[in-house]
Motif scaffolding. Structure first.
Motif, PDB file in Angstrom:
ATOM      1  N   ILE A  94     -73.607 -20.289   2.557  1.00 30.55           N
ATOM      2  CA  ILE A  94     -74.084 -19.941   3.892  1.00 30.55           C
ATOM      3  C   ILE A  94     -74.747 -21.153   4.548  1.00 30.55           C
ATOM      4  CG2 ILE A  94     -75.750 -18.535   5.160  1.00 30.55           C
ATOM      5  CD1 ILE A  94     -75.256 -16.357   2.974  1.00 30.55           C
ATOM      6  N   PHE A  97     -72.208 -23.450   5.824  1.00 29.25           N
ATOM      7  CA  PHE A  97     -71.646 -22.905   7.064  1.00 29.25           C
ATOM      8  C   PHE A  97     -72.535 -23.268   8.254  1.00 29.25           C
ATOM      9  CE2 PHE A  97     -71.855 -19.033   9.875  1.00 29.25           C
ATOM     10  CZ  PHE A  97     -70.670 -19.278  10.561  1.00 29.25           C
ATOM     11  N   VAL A  98     -73.829 -23.135   8.067  1.00 29.45           N
ATOM     12  CA  VAL A  98     -74.764 -23.398   9.156  1.00 29.45           C
ATOM     13  C   VAL A  98     -74.831 -24.881   9.510  1.00 29.45           C
ATOM     14  CG1 VAL A  98     -77.180 -23.311   9.881  1.00 29.45           C
ATOM     15  CG2 VAL A  98     -76.157 -21.354   8.709  1.00 29.45           C
ATOM     16  N   GLY A 101     -71.356 -25.862  10.949  1.00 29.22           N
ATOM     17  CA  GLY A 101     -71.225 -25.204  12.245  1.00 29.22           C
ATOM     18  C   GLY A 101     -69.818 -25.237  12.794  1.00 29.22           C
ATOM     19  N   ASN A 103     -67.351 -23.136  12.706  1.00 27.61           N
ATOM     20  CA  ASN A 103     -66.792 -21.811  12.486  1.00 27.61           C
ATOM     21  C   ASN A 103     -65.457 -21.588  13.178  1.00 27.61           C
ATOM     22  OD1 ASN A 103     -68.678 -22.007  14.717  1.00 27.61           O
ATOM     23  ND2 ASN A 103     -67.959 -19.966  15.212  1.00 27.61           N
ATOM     24  N   ASN A 104     -65.368 -22.095  14.390  1.00 35.16           N
ATOM     25  CA  ASN A 104     -64.102 -21.943  15.092  1.00 35.16           C
ATOM     26  C   ASN A 104     -63.882 -23.154  16.013  1.00 35.16           C
ATOM     27  OD1 ASN A 104     -65.907 -21.485  17.178  1.00 35.16           O
ATOM     28  ND2 ASN A 104     -65.727 -19.268  16.987  1.00 35.16           N
TER      29      ASN A 104
ATOM     30  N   CYS B  13     -77.002 -17.472  10.996  1.00 31.91           N
ATOM     31  CA  CYS B  13     -75.549 -17.332  10.890  1.00 31.91           C
ATOM     32  C   CYS B  13     -74.944 -16.880  12.212  1.00 31.91           C
ATOM     33  CB  CYS B  13     -75.190 -16.322   9.805  1.00 31.91           C
ATOM     34  SG  CYS B  13     -75.261 -16.997   8.148  1.00 31.91           S
ATOM     35  N   THR B  16     -74.992 -19.705  14.577  1.00 36.84           N
ATOM     36  CA  THR B  16     -73.958 -20.675  14.206  1.00 36.84           C
ATOM     37  C   THR B  16     -72.580 -20.208  14.683  1.00 36.84           C
ATOM     38  OG1 THR B  16     -75.211 -21.401  12.267  1.00 36.84           O
ATOM     39  CG2 THR B  16     -72.842 -21.841  12.262  1.00 36.84           C
ATOM     40  N   ALA B  17     -72.349 -18.906  14.592  1.00 40.67           N
ATOM     41  CA  ALA B  17     -71.051 -18.345  14.970  1.00 40.67           C
ATOM     42  C   ALA B  17     -70.758 -18.476  16.464  1.00 40.67           C
ATOM     43  CB  ALA B  17     -70.980 -16.873  14.560  1.00 40.67           C
ATOM     44  N   ILE B  18     -71.807 -18.652  17.265  1.00 37.05           N
ATOM     45  CA  ILE B  18     -71.567 -18.809  18.705  1.00 37.05           C
ATOM     46  C   ILE B  18     -71.891 -20.222  19.184  1.00 37.05           C
ATOM     47  CG2 ILE B  18     -72.075 -16.372  19.163  1.00 37.05           C
ATOM     48  CD1 ILE B  18     -74.751 -17.281  20.386  1.00 37.05           C
ATOM     49  N   LYS B  19     -72.172 -21.079  18.219  1.00 38.01           N
ATOM     50  CA  LYS B  19     -72.635 -22.431  18.559  1.00 38.01           C
ATOM     51  C   LYS B  19     -71.582 -23.256  19.299  1.00 38.01           C
ATOM     52  CE  LYS B  19     -74.395 -26.587  16.350  1.00 38.01           C
ATOM     53  NZ  LYS B  19     -74.536 -27.271  15.038  1.00 38.01           N
ATOM     54  N   ASP B  31     -66.030 -13.642  11.763  1.00 36.98           N
ATOM     55  CA  ASP B  31     -66.200 -15.075  11.496  1.00 36.98           C
ATOM     56  C   ASP B  31     -67.195 -15.362  10.369  1.00 36.98           C
ATOM     57  OD1 ASP B  31     -64.312 -15.864  13.315  1.00 36.98           O
ATOM     58  OD2 ASP B  31     -65.732 -16.234  14.947  1.00 36.98           O
TER      59      ASP B  31
END
Lengths: 105, 105
Positions: A94, A97-98, A101, A103-104, B13, B16-19, B31
């Motif tokens: 985790i 992941f942070v 960054g 993610n997409n 998290c 991070t997913a919207i970063k 995600d």
DNA sequence: ACGTAATACATCGTATCACGAAGTATTCTA
DNA sequence: TAGAATACTTCGTGATACGATGTATTACGT
């Protein structure tokens, strides 16, 4: 330190503090202080909880005419520490992941 | 994974997913799923909290005739992630304490 | 055509838990 | 001799993850 981040660490810190040698409330706080701050009310709440869960046992003993409650870790308590180590892999994933960054796109 | 351990990680998290790109509830869950499980009720509670704290903003947009709420990270949200990284040093020092377990003799 | 899954968001109630505040009591020290 | 240190306890509060439940639309298989 963020209180939410502490939540998953406190129990294990307390168990670690009594892992090698039985200890008592006041000493536990001082031992873990370099790593994590913990108020007395927090500590005694945790100790009670860990006792009820069977992760430690308690024994009252006199020391210099004053009563002390010594806490002793159980097998389940040691297991709890091992489980924590196992879970740490997930935690680190985790964390990766942070800090990445990515993610997409 | 232990619920207490998750507590300090969930908010970061989600941020991070919207970063890198604005995202919406359903996508965020998918995600972060490879790293951390999160129920819908948890996610929407978190999103609401992060909005109220000013760590993200919301914009409703239509997509295929269906409404979606897109979440956008703010400067404060980015700061939150940086703070998390800073705090990680403390977390690792606690982790070291636990795995060594050499608190006293 | 029809049912089921997937998409998408929302609310409510509950259990857990860290912590400040306050209290009790003894011993040590300036 | 006052105050700090030692040692433990209880109460109330706020934060919060989550299951359960609900609403509504779209996609897909048969």
């Amino acid at each position: 330190m963020d209180i939410q981040l502490k939540r998953g660490l406190l129990d294990v810190c307390v168990l670690t503090a009594i892992k090698n040698e039985d200890s008592y409330g006041y000493k536990i706080i001082k031992d873990v202080k370099p790593y994590i701050e913990m108020s007395e009310s927090t500590l005694y709440t945790i100790l009670k909880r860990l006792e009820l869960s069977g992760l430690l046992t308690v024994r009252t003993s006199e020391h210099d005419g004053r009563l002390r409650k010594y806490y002793h870790i159980t097998k389940a308590g040691l297991m709890r520490i091992e489980d924590f180590k196992e879970e740490w892999r997930e935690v680190m994933s985790i964390y990766q992941f942070v800090i990445k960054g990515d993610n997409n796109g």
